[in-house]
Design a protein around this motif. Sequence first.
Motif, PDB file in Angstrom:
ATOM      1  N   SER A  86       0.866  -0.604   0.396  1.00  0.00           N
ATOM      2  CA  SER A  86       0.041  -0.112  -0.121  1.00  0.00           C
ATOM      3  C   SER A  86       0.757   1.267  -0.126  1.00  0.00           C
ATOM      4  N   ARG A  87       0.816   1.719  -1.569  1.00  0.00           N
ATOM      5  CA  ARG A  87       0.995   3.384  -0.715  1.00  0.00           C
ATOM      6  C   ARG A  87       0.123   4.639  -0.134  1.00  0.00           C
ATOM      7  N   SER A  88      -1.170   3.985  -0.472  1.00  0.00           N
ATOM      8  CA  SER A  88      -1.430   5.882   0.342  1.00  0.00           C
ATOM      9  C   SER A  88      -3.546   4.916   0.541  1.00  0.00           C
ATOM     10  N   PHE A  89      -3.918   5.739   1.751  1.00  0.00           N
ATOM     11  CA  PHE A  89      -5.295   5.427   1.979  1.00  0.00           C
ATOM     12  C   PHE A  89      -6.120   5.847   2.149  1.00  0.00           C
ATOM     13  N   SER A  90      -6.962   6.262   1.475  1.00  0.00           N
ATOM     14  CA  SER A  90      -7.684   7.440   2.239  1.00  0.00           C
ATOM     15  C   SER A  90      -9.351   7.312   2.803  1.00  0.00           C
ATOM     16  N   VAL A  91     -10.070   8.429   3.501  1.00  0.00           N
ATOM     17  CA  VAL A  91     -11.958   8.109   3.102  1.00  0.00           C
ATOM     18  C   VAL A  91     -12.312   9.918   2.747  1.00  0.00           C
ATOM     19  N   ARG A  92     -12.818  10.183   1.947  1.00  0.00           N
ATOM     20  CA  ARG A  92     -12.805  11.868   2.142  1.00  0.00           C
ATOM     21  C   ARG A  92     -14.052  12.005   1.244  1.00  0.00           C
ATOM     22  N   GLU A  93     -15.159  13.276   2.275  1.00  0.00           N
ATOM     23  CA  GLU A  93     -16.338  13.378   1.425  1.00  0.00           C
ATOM     24  C   GLU A  93     -15.898  13.658   0.103  1.00  0.00           C
ATOM     25  N   LYS A  94     -16.832  13.433  -0.705  1.00  0.00           N
ATOM     26  CA  LYS A  94     -16.735  13.576  -1.938  1.00  0.00           C
ATOM     27  C   LYS A  94     -17.868  15.096  -2.768  1.00  0.00           C
ATOM     28  N   THR A 110     -15.636   9.296  -0.816  1.00  0.00           N
ATOM     29  CA  THR A 110     -15.135   8.592  -1.299  1.00  0.00           C
ATOM     30  C   THR A 110     -13.158   7.089  -0.662  1.00  0.00           C
ATOM     31  N   ALA A 111     -13.426   6.359  -1.211  1.00  0.00           N
ATOM     32  CA  ALA A 111     -12.244   5.588  -0.009  1.00  0.00           C
ATOM     33  C   ALA A 111     -11.603   5.160  -0.894  1.00  0.00           C
ATOM     34  N   THR A 112     -10.051   5.394  -1.481  1.00  0.00           N
ATOM     35  CA  THR A 112      -9.342   5.553  -2.204  1.00  0.00           C
ATOM     36  C   THR A 112      -8.071   4.546  -1.693  1.00  0.00           C
ATOM     37  N   HIS A 113      -7.337   3.493  -2.035  1.00  0.00           N
ATOM     38  CA  HIS A 113      -6.175   2.606  -1.924  1.00  0.00           C
ATOM     39  C   HIS A 113      -5.483   2.493  -3.055  1.00  0.00           C
TER      40      HIS A 113
END
Length: 237
Positions: A86-94, A110-113
């Motif tokens: 894993s390089r990055s992981f985030s969950v943000r409002e869209k 939006t979850a991004t892995h």
Amino acid sequence: MISAMNVPFAVLMILVLALPLRAAEPSVSVSAQGHASAVPDMVEFDVRLQDTAPSAARALALTAEKYSRVRAALRGSGVSDDDAVSRSFSVREKREWDNERKIRVFKGYTATHDLKVTVRRKDRAGAVIDAVAGAGADGISGIRFTSSRYDELQSEALADAVAAARSDAEVMARAAGVSLGRLIGMQTAAPRSYPVRDQVSFAVEKLAAPAPVTEIQPGELDVTVQVYCSWELSGGR
């Protein structure tokens, strides 16, 4: 008038000022580059998994499911877990701009892995990319060609740089009518590598239809090192 207490200090200052100034030892400093190259035998690329849902929990669950499928596809293609990290992981409002209402409207989370994948057999890279795409990855990008001999190439580049620096210093010393003395300083900057990059970024949803196996062909990997060396000079006085 100089007091008795200040006489020793005044005499000392006179002696110091009377001493001849010693010139710095002559020296020469040289900057040089060294290079080493090889045909890459490994491939790296980035994978993006991304889902948007009304709640953060649902977005996370969707991305986790996708991650499991991609991980299984990588294992099935011979890529170890240590080579898919894993390089990055985030969950943000869209939020999206509503031009009529002139406000940003909430659209979910939006979850991004993002993963970094290393394929240690160059000839397997295309098949691995196809497997990842078929498992549901949302993006494949940043394809980079590298070498399992990178440390060896760096050492070769360093030796080449030092040899070039010494050769230049000897030429300068001869031109000045002096001789190169002992080495008095040496340092290097961080090595730079110039792997061949494939700038293609796959929109994975377009690969759903049957297609020929992905093929990629690298050029050479070049490792460049900068060194800074200094030598004393002797003779010619």
